[in-house]
Design an enzyme around this catalytic site. Structure first.
Site, PDB file in Angstrom:
ATOM      1  N   GLY A 196      15.833  -3.268  -5.054  1.00  0.00           N
ATOM      2  CA  GLY A 196      15.559  -2.492  -6.254  1.00  0.00           C
ATOM      3  C   GLY A 196      16.141  -1.094  -6.084  1.00  0.00           C
ATOM      4  N   ALA A 234       7.621   0.645   2.140  1.00  0.00           N
ATOM      5  CA  ALA A 234       7.174  -0.001   0.906  1.00  0.00           C
ATOM      6  C   ALA A 234       5.643  -0.051   0.849  1.00  0.00           C
ATOM      7  CB  ALA A 234       7.785  -1.397   0.802  1.00  0.00           C
ATOM      8  N   ARG A 235       5.068  -1.093   1.424  1.00  0.00           N
ATOM      9  CA  ARG A 235       3.615  -1.261   1.447  1.00  0.00           C
ATOM     10  C   ARG A 235       3.200  -1.844   2.796  1.00  0.00           C
ATOM     11  NH1 ARG A 235       3.472   1.819  -2.152  1.00  0.00           N
ATOM     12  NH2 ARG A 235       2.652   1.539  -4.271  1.00  0.00           N
ATOM     13  N   GLU A 251      -5.086   2.703   4.525  1.00  0.00           N
ATOM     14  CA  GLU A 251      -4.654   4.046   4.146  1.00  0.00           C
ATOM     15  C   GLU A 251      -5.759   4.733   3.361  1.00  0.00           C
ATOM     16  OE1 GLU A 251      -0.972   3.944   2.063  1.00  0.00           O
ATOM     17  OE2 GLU A 251       0.132   3.018   3.711  1.00  0.00           O
ATOM     18  N   HIS A 268       2.630   7.931   4.583  1.00  0.00           N
ATOM     19  CA  HIS A 268       2.959   7.454   3.235  1.00  0.00           C
ATOM     20  C   HIS A 268       3.386   8.610   2.324  1.00  0.00           C
ATOM     21  CE1 HIS A 268       2.185   3.783   0.474  1.00  0.00           C
ATOM     22  NE2 HIS A 268       3.253   4.464   0.101  1.00  0.00           N
TER      23      HIS A 268
END
Length: 319
Positions: free
Chosen positions: A157, A238-239, A268, A286
């Site tokens: 993306g 990303a995650r 998190e 993050h």
């Protein structure tokens, strides 16, 4: 005519807050703490719109309790895994996000983590910072060269493509796996792989840039780490849910992975305390999109979505 009321649960950029206050009645959480389920429900009876971050969770239980006054949730994020989208749609609540504007900032952080992991940044910084650098040898802190290496990207993306553009400046050979193959003008010579089974074995560096979905949860397992070349490096901006963290630790401790660069974790805030014992794991809290330019752009895009909604138009980033 009364202006719509907007709740902003986290402290967004000053430019965003100034614009929001110019056009709307704003309720700002000055404490800048994550909005709880009860706070979200309470505020839904007082406001017409919300600009939450990833820290505010709109699960099915919360959505079922929302007041009908709330009309739009304009997320200050690209990811929407904190929102139960079907539940919100069923309640007639519009949901938007902020795609496109954070790709470069997040890709920059991925490059920083890649380089830091490859060149022993944590150990080197500690030695100099603590006054313990009293030795040199040709074998001292020898790392992995990025230039000319193969970079495998999962998820092409906006962030994945931005990372590929930057990596080409290091003469990296780009390989990728995506839900759909990109058109040639977006591939820019990158090599497409139909599956991870062919991508992982060529990954000198592996960067995770895909969204968190039921299909990608736990994507990187013990078996998939074993498919990567010995001495390879993982980067995740990303995650945290994409990675089996116990499997990652095993891969690091066994030496199969040389290092990792992580900006996100399963828990998190806080991260995984077990990672702290390994200086080969470079960590950030993050903050992939945390630049002034990007925070302004994210806030303005969230407001663009709200503006369009209250003009009776379809928001540009309606999900």
């Amino acid at each position: 005519m009364a202006r719509p009321v907007v709740w902003i649960p986290r402290r967004l950029s000053e430019a965003t807050l100034a614009r929001a206050r110019r056009d709307y009645e704003v309720i700002l959480n000055e404490a800048d703490t994550p909005g709880t389920a009860d706070q979200i429900v309470e505020m839904s009876a007082r406001v017409d719109a919300m600009i939450p971050c990833h820290s505010e969770r709109f699960d099915a239980a919360v959505v079922a309790r929302l007041d009908p006054r709330l009309k739009i949730v304009a997320n200050h994020s690209v990811g929407t895994d904190h929102c139960d989208l079907p539940a919100l749609k069923a309640r007639g609540i519009a949901v938007t996000n902020t795609p496109g504007v954070l790709a470069d900032a997040t890709a920059e952080l991925a490059m920083m983590l890649m380089l830091g992991a490859a060149r022993h940044a944590v150990t080197g910084d500690r030695l100099v910072r603590t006054g313990r650098w009293d030795f040199w040898s040709p074998a001292f802190l020898v790392g992995k060269q990025v230039t000319g290496a193969r970079l495998a990207i999962v998820g092409m993306g906006g962030v994945g493509r931005a990372l590929a553009r930057k990596a080409r400046g290091f003469d990296m050979e780009i390989h990728y796996h995506n839900r759909r193959r990109l058109p040639p003008e977006q591939e820019q010579g990158a090599i497409h792989h139909d599956s991870l089974d062919t991508l992982l074995p060529v990954a000198d560096f592996l960067s995770l840039n895909c969204p968190a979905t039921p299909e990608t949860t736990g994507l990187m397992t013990t078996e998939r780490f074993r498919q990567m070349p010995p001495g390879s490096i993982l980067v995740n901006v990303a995650r945290g849910t994409l990675v089996d963290e116990a499997a990652l630790l095993m891969a690091i401790e066994s030496g199969h992975l040389a290092a990792a660069g992580l900006d996100c974790f399963r828990e998190e805030p806080g991260g995984n305390p077990a990672f702290a014992a390994h200086e080969s794991i470079v960590m950030m809290p993050h903050v992939g999109s945390a630049t002034v330019r990007t925070r302004d752009a994210m806030g303005f895009l969230a407001l663009d979505n709200i503006d369009a909604f209250f003009r009776g138009e379809t928001p540009p980033n309606l999900l």
